[in-house]
Structures are given as C-alpha cells and as structure tokens.
Scaffold this active site. Structure first.
Site, PDB file in Angstrom:
ATOM      1  N   LYS A  58      97.730  66.437 -77.103  1.00 45.73           N
ATOM      2  CA  LYS A  58      98.288  66.415 -75.769  1.00 45.73           C
ATOM      3  C   LYS A  58      99.772  66.812 -75.852  1.00 45.73           C
ATOM      4  CE  LYS A  58      99.171  62.911 -72.401  1.00 45.73           C
ATOM      5  NZ  LYS A  58      99.213  61.523 -72.073  1.00 45.73           N
ATOM      6  N   LYS A  90     106.434  64.586 -75.759  1.00 40.92           N
ATOM      7  CA  LYS A  90     107.793  64.658 -76.294  1.00 40.92           C
ATOM      8  C   LYS A  90     107.847  64.165 -77.738  1.00 40.92           C
ATOM      9  CE  LYS A  90     109.647  63.267 -72.445  1.00 40.92           C
ATOM     10  NZ  LYS A  90     110.304  62.329 -71.575  1.00 40.92           N
ATOM     11  N   LYS A 114      99.565  52.262 -77.591  1.00 43.76           N
ATOM     12  CA  LYS A 114     100.992  51.908 -77.671  1.00 43.76           C
ATOM     13  C   LYS A 114     101.233  50.733 -78.618  1.00 43.76           C
ATOM     14  CE  LYS A 114     102.815  54.074 -73.626  1.00 43.76           C
ATOM     15  NZ  LYS A 114     103.490  54.003 -72.336  1.00 43.76           N
TER      16      LYS A 114
END
Ligand code: SF4
Length: 326
Positions: A189, A192, A109
């Site tokens: 994976k 969204k 992140k």
C-alpha cells in the site's frame, strides 16, 4: 448525508488523493457532506503537540485546494464538536471487546509499536462510529482498507437501535472508482512509512525521478516482451489520472509490446501533473491565508454542532436522561 474523516497526518500522497479525496470531492455534487479533520484519531499514535496545529492547518489547506468546497460542504475539526466524544462514550458501553479486538488496524499498529498499545488505539473504531452516526450519515466514502471499520459501525448501529429503539441509519460504504493504488514498489500500500509515495506537492521533476524507477509488470523483462497492464500498478495510476484515449493506447501498446514502460510512464507523468499542478498552485495560495482557513473551520464547527446537538438530544431521550439535559 455524507460523513468522512480526514487524518491530519502531514503530507498527502496520491494514494490518499485517489483512494479517498477524489471520491469525497465528487460526492459534494450529490449529497450534503460533512468532512471532519479527525484530530482525536491522530492522537492514537505518538504525536508532537508543537506540530499538531500545523498538521490540522495543512490538512484543511490540502483538502480545500484539492476541491472540498466549504461553501457547499461542512469542513470542521472533530475536537471542536464535543458531541463526538459524548456519543463515543455511549457507544463504548454497548460495543463488545470482542468486536474491537478483531479490527485489523489494531493488530497491525500494536505490532508496529508494541510499546505504545493503549485504550485509544483499541477503542478508536467506536469513536469512528460516533463520528459517522452523529450526523446520521447514510454514505461514507472510504478506501478499501476502511470497509472493515464501516462494517463495525453498522454492527454498533444495529445494537444501539435494538437496545434503545430505531435512531440511526446503517451507513453504506462508498468506494471510489479506483479504491487503491499501490506504492512505487508495486506490492505494498502507498505509505509514508514505507517511503514508496508520490506526494501531492511534488514537482514534475521529483515525480519523474520516482515514476521512472517504479515497478511495473515484473514479467516484462525486455522492451520486446508483451506486458499485462492488468497486473501493473502504473496502469492503475493511468486509470486514475489519464483520459480514456491514453488508457487504451497504453493498454494496447503494453499487450503488443508496441510501447515501452518508460514511454508509458511519460504519458502518465504528463496526465498526473496536469491534475496536480492546479492543486499545488491553490495550496501555495491558501497557505498564506491563515485567517480564511481558521474562519472556514469556525464556520464548520457552528454548522456541524447544530446537527450534532440535535442528534444528542434524541440519544439522551432514548437512553432516558433527557430531562437532565434540558
Ligand atoms: Fe505497465 Fe505500462 Fe509497462 Fe505495461 S507498458 S508494464 S502498463 S508500465
């Protein structure tokens, strides 16, 4: 006791459903389960306060529609049980920085959003540990990408118990039968942000549009080439949604070139939609029952708080400040 966190992060996709939800739903028959909509965790990325209330509402609707039964399990909102952050602070004081800095999600992140790297992002595994051990959960249903976090929780538990005396059990990860399905690209994976998802609330036509072009066994170039279902993401989806007879039919047909990929995908579409349609109907019904959803979360708060307060009484006693909390 089982605990699992639910991210209020908008529309759910079938990766969420297969990797975590199905497992959470099944565990309700075996254990007393507490499922927390973890709004504090959702705040570790940039968020719009105007959307937060609706994201929480949608998460509650989606999970109840999919099969979380508020009569059987506790469904609560993390920030309404303040003991989560109280315990997280105490865990902060015993968790070495080196343990937190090796968590892969923090690195990922930070790379994705280099301008938004903050303490909450670094420290959220300690809050996650608090979420779980506050209820002395023995079992935590997780997708395979969460196993590292749970290992960290176990380390924190061992440290707390060794510093202050046996207090918390070491929770075990419980992976679902299919712990991960990949996105439509067959490589990454389902996510969204990568735009490779099938959403739980999509129509059959919308799903077919996506499935028909989804990546299969890339070595199968022509209809007459035999394929290998073991390396095909469509086949993994079959294992999550189709009955045994169809799984065997597709595996055999694939290996012998007896079935084409489009036929294989059509069988998957029918089976997938058979499972998703009743969830979608329930979602529509629950979206109009705002009072009911709020009541479920209020009741969940009450039931969760009773357990959480008992744990914190014990924690305060273990760390020597209980006389001030009576
Ligand atoms: Fe995948 Fe099915 Fe095509 Fe085989 S037939 S490669 S399992 S989609």
């Amino acid at each position: 006791m089982v605990f699992s966190g639910i991210q209020p992060s908008g529309r759910l996709h079938i990766g969420n459903y297969v990797g975590a939800m199905k497992n959470m739903i099944a565990l309700q028959d075996e254990y007393f389960c507490i499922y927390g909509i973890v709004d504090y965790h959702a705040m570790t990325v940039r968020f719009d306060p105007k959307e937060m209330e609706m994201s929480i509402f949608s998460a509650a609707v989606d999970y109840i529609a999919a099969g979380i039964d508020p009569e059987k399990s506790v469904l609560m909102l993390q920030s309404t049980v303040s003991e989560h952050t109280e315990l997280a602070w105490i865990l902060n004081t015993i968790t070495p920085i080196s343990w937190l800095s090796r968590v892969p999600t923090f690195k990922e992140k930070s790379k994705e959003n280099p301008d938004y790297v903050h303490m909450g992002l670094f420290d959220y595994p300690a809050l996650m540990a608090a979420d779980i051990i506050l209820y002395k959960a023995h079992v935590v249903p997780v997708g395979d990408d969460q196993v590292a976090h749970l290992e960290l929780t176990r380390e924190i538990v061992r440290r707390f118990n060794s510093y202050f005396g046996q207090t918390f059990p070491e929770p075990e990860a419980k992976l679902g039968e299919i712990s991960r399905i990949l996105g439509l690209d067959g490589v990454n994976k389902m996510s969204k942000s990568l735009g490779n998802c099938i959403y739980l609330d999509e129509t059959k036509e919308e799903i077919w549009k996506k499935l028909s072009t989804a990546v299969t066994d890339t070595n199968r170039k022509k209809r007459n080439d035999p394929g290998n279902p073991d390396i095909c993401n469509i086949f993994t989806m079959h294992k999550a949604f189709s009955k045994q007879e169809d799984i065997e039919h597709c595996a055999h047909g694939c290996r012998t070139a007896g079935i084409g990929c489009l036929d294989c995908k059509k069988i998957l579409l029918d089976n997938m939609y058979k499972e998703l349609e009743p969830i979608q109907n329930k979602q529509k019904e629950l979206r109009n029952k705002k009072d009911y959803i709020y009541e479920v979360l209020r009741d969940g708060k009450k039931r969760a708080k009773q357990i959480a307060q008992k744990t914190m009484d014990e924690v305060y006693e273990k760390i020597g400040i209980d006389s001030y909390h009576k």
